[in-house]
Structure formats: C-alpha cells, structure tokens
Design an enzyme around this catalytic site. Structure first.
Site, short mmCIF file in Angstrom:
data_model
loop_
_atom_site.label_atom_id
_atom_site.label_comp_id
_atom_site.label_asym_id
_atom_site.label_seq_id
_atom_site.Cartn_x
_atom_site.Cartn_y
_atom_site.Cartn_z
N ASP A 170 0.85 -1.10 -0.06
CA ASP A 170 -0.15 0.13 -0.14
C ASP A 170 0.98 1.17 -0.09
O ASP A 170 1.18 1.87 1.03
CB ASP A 170 -0.92 -0.03 0.94
CG ASP A 170 -2.01 1.08 1.18
OD1 ASP A 170 -2.48 1.38 0.10
OD2 ASP A 170 -2.57 1.27 2.40
N GLU B 6 -6.52 4.71 -8.82
CA GLU B 6 -8.07 5.29 -8.28
C GLU B 6 -8.68 6.14 -9.09
O GLU B 6 -7.87 7.21 -9.62
CB GLU B 6 -7.77 5.86 -6.87
CG GLU B 6 -9.10 6.26 -6.09
CD GLU B 6 -9.15 5.97 -4.65
OE1 GLU B 6 -9.88 6.67 -3.93
OE2 GLU B 6 -8.00 5.62 -4.19
N LYS C 280 -9.68 1.44 -9.07
CA LYS C 280 -10.40 1.78 -7.30
C LYS C 280 -11.55 2.74 -7.54
O LYS C 280 -11.20 3.87 -8.12
CB LYS C 280 -9.48 2.32 -6.55
CG LYS C 280 -8.38 1.29 -6.04
CD LYS C 280 -7.30 1.92 -5.27
CE LYS C 280 -7.69 1.89 -3.91
NZ LYS C 280 -6.58 2.16 -2.97
N THR D 78 -13.19 0.62 -2.91
CA THR D 78 -12.57 1.29 -1.66
C THR D 78 -13.34 2.26 -0.76
O THR D 78 -14.76 2.11 -1.11
CB THR D 78 -11.25 2.23 -2.22
OG1 THR D 78 -10.49 2.42 -1.14
CG2 THR D 78 -11.75 3.22 -3.06
N PHE E 67 -11.71 -1.12 5.16
CA PHE E 67 -10.59 -0.15 5.96
C PHE E 67 -10.79 -0.60 7.40
O PHE E 67 -11.20 0.18 8.17
CB PHE E 67 -10.98 1.17 5.79
CG PHE E 67 -10.35 1.85 4.37
CD1 PHE E 67 -10.31 0.84 3.16
CD2 PHE E 67 -9.98 2.99 4.05
CE1 PHE E 67 -9.74 1.59 2.05
CE2 PHE E 67 -9.49 3.60 2.89
CZ PHE E 67 -9.41 2.81 1.85
#
Length: 314
Positions: free
Chosen positions: A16, A89, A125, A149, A171
C-alpha cells in the site's frame, strides 16, 4: 521464517504505497495506490521527476487527463517491480457520478493499454458509494476489473458482491479509529485488540459471508494501524500493507497462525441478504461509523487530488 513470509503462506500480500522504490525488498504480489499516496510520493526528491516529465510531455492536455497520466506513470513503475496487479483510483470527486466514474476509468485503462499494460494487471479503484458500485458493475461487464475502496460496512460489501466486483478493500484501521474516538476515555486497548478489534471483526464478518455463499469477489483488508490487526486477519484473500508495517513483520520471527479459513466459513449458519438502492442507502445511514468514515474518506481523497492539481499548476 519471518512473519511477513509466514503470512504469505495464507494470504496474498499487497503493498500500500506510491513509494515504489521500497517494494522490491518485501516482494509483494500486488500494489495499491491512492491520491494521498501519490501526492506524498511526488513531493519526495526521488519521484519529483515523474511529475515534471508528465507535465512536460502533456502540458497542453486538460488537467484531469494529465492527472490520470501521472497515476498511470506511477502504476507502470510499480508493475515493473511486482508480478501482479496495481490498483489506480478514479478521482474521488466522481464518487457520486456513475457515468463520470465509468468514463474516467475507461480512460485510465486506455492509457495503460497504450503503454502495453494488459487490462488484467490493473484494478480500477472506485469509492463504495451506491453510484460507485453501479459504475463498478458496468466496468466489470466491460471487462475492466474493479477494487471498491472506502468500504466500512457489511451493506457496502453485500452490494459489491451483488455487482460482482473483482475486489473490495474494507478499511480496518479507520473503523478502529472511529470506535476508539467514540469510546473516549472508556476505550480499553487490550480488550479491543486482535480478533476483538472492531475493524478486524468487520472484515471477518464480510469474509465469512463471502466464503459461506461462494462469492467470488476478493476480500482485501486495508488501512492497518498495527501488526496485530494484520495477524488477526491471516488467511484473508489479500491484505494491503504499508512498507512500514511490512518492515515490522519482516523483522519478527514470532509464529503466525491462520485466523480465517473458508472451510470454517462454509460450515457457519449465515443468512443471505440483498440490497436495492433504497435499502442500501438506509442500511448505510443506520451505520453512523460507516456513513461518517465514507464521507470523511471521500473528502480527504478529493482534497489531496486538489493539492496534487495545485502542484501541477505550479
């Protein structure tokens, strides 16, 4: 065997980061990025040239296109190091715009393909709003794989499964943050650690539901605050981990045991649920944590996209 290598026996480890020069030492399979990570990276001396080169080559292009080209440039660099997929993303400001998200995602994929990157090596994403999930449904039908996400609730996970998205990113750390802040002085860190961590419990519920019903969507725990959260989810399909936490895992020789097992999930008694738009919106509204963290996450990613644009203009 160190903990990072031991974890890889049960779980696909994903990096990440936008700081791709840290990747080789940890040998992750995949990598994820977001606007905040890219903003952080381009402000480092070793990555500033990527921003400058992109601006020089595409100085006549619209700003949003130049932004996507920068994201793709980082993605290409990452893909030269890892064997698997990179997640890129869509602008968070499109989180409530289904058509806009689809259009932006298709452009990102086209930019990757123009650079010779196969479509199966990229995950797009999109925020797990109702509009984002519907955009992901359309993209999946067109052969573009998606990573949903900013996912904080069971209802979001179920809606993503219904849309047959490729992967979801619940998350963990941000869920933990909310409950810790909400509890205030009554928070008991020891009692809320490991399998009792509220973020861990959320992912375990989703994992068990998916495996029980044979749902193909991959579950990737994300946004970790500590190694304990990661180890409590050993066995999850994927876990996306910062280089700092990967380093901690690599430095430890403590044993790692599997915490999540699909066979156990299949043996559980679980009721199947489904959502249409009104019931999804109501379920999300009923979950104060998920509602607050989703809105906060979109605002934060949008703010960093604006900061990145400001750097590009400057």
């Amino acid at each position: 065997m160190n903990q990072l290598d031991a974890l890889k026996q049960f779980t696909t480890v994903v990096a990440d980061t936008g700081d791709f020069k840290q990747l080789a030492q940890f040998k992750p399979q995949d990598a994820t990025t977001n606007p905040s990570l890219i903003l952080k990276a381009v402000q480092k001396t070793e990555y500033a040239h990527l921003l400058q080169e992109t601006l020089q080559h595409y100085r006549k292009a619209p700003l949003d296109e130049t932004m996507d080209r920068l994201l793709v440039r980082f993605g290409r660099e990452i893909l030269s190091i890892i064997p698997g997929r990179v997640s890129t993303e869509v602008d968070a400001r499109l989180s409530f715009d289904t058509a806009g998200s689809v259009k932006r995602a298709e452009r990102i994929i086209a930019l990757y393909q123009a650079e010779g990157v196969p479509v199966e090596r990229v995950l797009i994403k999109v925020a797990a709003t109702w509009e984002g999930i519907q955009a992901a449904r359309q993209l999946q039908e067109r052969g573009i794989r998606t990573n949903l996400t900013l996912l904080f609730s069971f209802s979001q996970a179920v809606a993503c499964a219904q849309a047959r998205v490729q992967l979801i990113s619940p998350f963990v750390g941000r869920i933990y943050d909310w409950y810790k802040k909400s509890a205030g002085s009554s928070w008991d860190e020891a009692a809320s650690a490991g399998a009792n961590d509220p973020g861990v419990r959320s992912v375990r519920r989703i994992y068990h539901y998916y495996k029980h019903f044979g749902i193909a969507t991959e579950v990737m725990g994300a946004s970790f605050r500590n190694v304990g959260q990661i180890l409590a989810l050993a066995g999850c399909d994927l876990l996306t981990i910062s280089p700092e936490l990967m380093a901690q895992l690599a430095a430890s020789q403590e044993p790692v045991s599997r915490a999540l097992d699909p066979a156990q999930a299949r043996a559980m008694r679980i009721e199947r649920v489904s959502y249409d738009e009104p019931s999804f919106r109501y379920a999300l509204n009923e979950d104060a944590m998920a509602s607050e963290k989703l809105g906060e996450g979109i605002r934060a990613f949008a703010a960093d996209a604006i900061k990145l644009e400001a750097l590009m203009k400057a």
